[in-house]
Design a protein around this motif. Structure first.
Motif, short mmCIF file in Angstrom:
data_model
loop_
_atom_site.label_atom_id
_atom_site.label_comp_id
_atom_site.label_asym_id
_atom_site.label_seq_id
_atom_site.Cartn_x
_atom_site.Cartn_y
_atom_site.Cartn_z
N GLU A 45 0.84 -1.20 0.00
CA GLU A 45 0.00 0.00 0.00
C GLU A 45 0.88 1.25 0.00
O GLU A 45 1.59 1.48 -0.96
N ASP A 46 0.90 2.02 1.09
CA ASP A 46 1.72 3.24 1.10
C ASP A 46 3.00 3.07 1.92
O ASP A 46 3.62 4.05 2.31
N THR A 83 2.67 9.77 -1.02
CA THR A 83 1.63 9.69 -2.03
C THR A 83 1.51 8.26 -2.52
O THR A 83 2.43 7.45 -2.31
N SER A 84 0.42 7.94 -3.17
CA SER A 84 0.23 6.59 -3.70
C SER A 84 1.15 6.37 -4.90
O SER A 84 1.33 7.27 -5.73
N LYS A 86 2.63 3.16 -7.84
CA LYS A 86 2.28 1.89 -8.44
C LYS A 86 3.54 1.07 -8.66
O LYS A 86 4.63 1.61 -8.88
#
Length: 118
Positions: A45-46, A83-84, A86
């Motif tokens: 996740e983060d 921040t997110s 990928k």
């Protein structure tokens, strides 16, 4: 380098730099004497987790005495990302004892929501 208790033993906790650019995060940390095969990078996740283990064995024989010495070093650090990001398109490399990780930012598109007038 600071040390902390983790997993029942002491591990080095290297300082981490996070630089935010327009479309990615650049994460750097020092891992002196560590080979890329000994590093594990996880993204949950983060949270970014970086761990590494390295070991050395030294054997010498002098005047009938045989001596073996071993030393092991463990690194671990987890940081919350601002921040997110990928996983797809992420890269990592070690050069001169410095680990650099490039994480593309995730674009979160929120659908437009209409508000009905009563």
């Amino acid at each position: 380098m600071p040390m902390e208790e983790w997993g029942g033993g002491k591990v080095y906790t290297p300082a981490i730099d996070i630089k935010e650019e327009e479309d990615k995060l650049l994460v750097t940390t020092d891992l002196p004497g560590i080979n890329k095969e000994d590093v594990e990078i996880n993204l949950k996740e983060d949270m970014l987790e970086i761990s590494a283990k390295t070991g050395k064995e030294k054997e010498s024989e002098e005047e009938g005495y045989l001596r073996k010495e071993r030393s092991y070093t463990q690194f671990y650090r987890a940081v919350r990302l601002p921040t997110s990001v990928k996983e797809e398109g992420s890269t990592a490399k070690i050069e001169n004892g410095v680990l650099t990780i490039s994480l593309p930012k995730a674009r979160i598109e929120e659908p437009t929501k209409k508000i009905q007038i009563e």
